[in-house]
Design a protein around this motif. Structure first.
Motif, mmCIF file in Angstrom:
data_model
loop_
_atom_site.group_PDB
_atom_site.id
_atom_site.type_symbol
_atom_site.label_atom_id
_atom_site.label_comp_id
_atom_site.label_asym_id
_atom_site.label_seq_id
_atom_site.Cartn_x
_atom_site.Cartn_y
_atom_site.Cartn_z
ATOM 1 N N ALA A 1 -72.714 -21.658 -28.578
ATOM 2 C CA ALA A 1 -71.957 -22.508 -27.640
ATOM 3 C C ALA A 1 -71.123 -23.537 -28.399
ATOM 4 O O ALA A 1 -71.052 -24.709 -28.028
ATOM 5 C CB ALA A 1 -72.897 -23.181 -26.641
ATOM 6 N N ARG B 1 -74.037 -7.905 -23.451
ATOM 7 C CA ARG B 1 -72.649 -7.481 -23.220
ATOM 8 C C ARG B 1 -72.516 -5.963 -23.166
ATOM 9 O O ARG B 1 -71.439 -5.441 -22.928
ATOM 10 C CB ARG B 1 -71.755 -8.006 -24.343
ATOM 11 N N ALA C 1 -77.256 -11.261 -27.567
ATOM 12 C CA ALA C 1 -75.973 -11.487 -26.890
ATOM 13 C C ALA C 1 -75.156 -10.201 -26.818
ATOM 14 O O ALA C 1 -74.517 -9.918 -25.806
ATOM 15 C CB ALA C 1 -75.178 -12.569 -27.619
ATOM 16 N N LEU D 1 -67.660 -14.416 -31.650
ATOM 17 C CA LEU D 1 -68.645 -14.161 -30.604
ATOM 18 C C LEU D 1 -69.897 -15.001 -30.827
ATOM 19 O O LEU D 1 -70.414 -15.626 -29.912
ATOM 20 C CB LEU D 1 -69.010 -12.677 -30.573
ATOM 21 N N ARG D 2 -70.337 -15.020 -32.059
ATOM 22 C CA ARG D 2 -71.565 -15.743 -32.378
ATOM 23 C C ARG D 2 -71.436 -17.233 -32.087
ATOM 24 O O ARG D 2 -72.295 -17.835 -31.468
ATOM 25 C CB ARG D 2 -71.900 -15.537 -33.833
ATOM 26 N N GLU E 1 -69.150 -18.798 -30.214
ATOM 27 C CA GLU E 1 -68.812 -19.138 -28.830
ATOM 28 C C GLU E 1 -69.950 -18.825 -27.863
ATOM 29 O O GLU E 1 -70.326 -19.656 -27.044
ATOM 30 C CB GLU E 1 -67.547 -18.401 -28.403
ATOM 31 N N HIS E 2 -70.521 -17.634 -27.943
ATOM 32 C CA HIS E 2 -71.485 -17.204 -26.932
ATOM 33 C C HIS E 2 -72.939 -17.442 -27.305
ATOM 34 O O HIS E 2 -73.786 -17.556 -26.420
ATOM 35 C CB HIS E 2 -71.278 -15.725 -26.592
ATOM 36 N N PRO F 1 -67.415 -23.033 -29.913
ATOM 37 C CA PRO F 1 -66.252 -22.211 -30.266
ATOM 38 C C PRO F 1 -65.574 -22.689 -31.549
ATOM 39 O O PRO F 1 -65.577 -23.872 -31.859
ATOM 40 C CB PRO F 1 -65.311 -22.368 -29.076
#
Length: 136
Positions: A87, A19, A15, A80-81, A83-84, A89
């Motif tokens: 999946a 980015r 991820a 980040l981990r 949420e992205h 949040p």
């Protein structure tokens, strides 16, 4: 033959690469998430919820006495981990934040300034006199 699903930390690295984050950011985020996993006894991140993240980040500030920037880095990595990558949040964080030390400006005494100015000549002396509004 199917491959096993990627490990959570490998998913995080992927991820971060997508980015285009700097390699140092990638390493710092990886380390922060690894510390979290170890803090929670190597549980899978999907089994951990906001109170676990709160406990870890609070432990960083209260028990490990990390700097505010280190705690913020760990927080950003976990956000980040979750949420992205996962999946999922984190919506209910209640973290004790590490405090930033107050930095006082360095102010020279008049004697220190006189001492430095007294050792300069010519253009360097003129340049040094300007900020102090001094006369030679």
């Amino acid at each position: 033959m199917s491959h096993p699903p990627p490990k959570p930390l490998d998913q995080l690295r992927h991820a971060l690469r997508v980015r285009h984050d700097a390699i140092r950011t990638e390493d710092a985020d990886h380390d922060g998430c690894l510390q979290f996993i170890l803090f929670r006894g190597k549980q899978h991140p999907l089994d951990l919820v906001e109170p676990d993240v709160n406990a870890f980040l609070t432990d960083l500030a209260v028990d490990r006495h990390v700097t505010a920037s280190t705690q913020s880095q760990a927080l950003c990595a976990l956000l980040l981990r979750y949420e992205h990558v996962l999946a999922r949040p984190l919506d209910q964080l209640r973290v004790v934040r590490a405090t930033r030390p107050k930095r006082l400006p360095v102010v020279r005494t008049r004697g220190e300034v006189r001492h430095v100015l007294g050792r300069l000549d010519g253009t360097p002396r003129l340049v040094a006199l300007i900020p102090y509004g001094a006369t030679g």
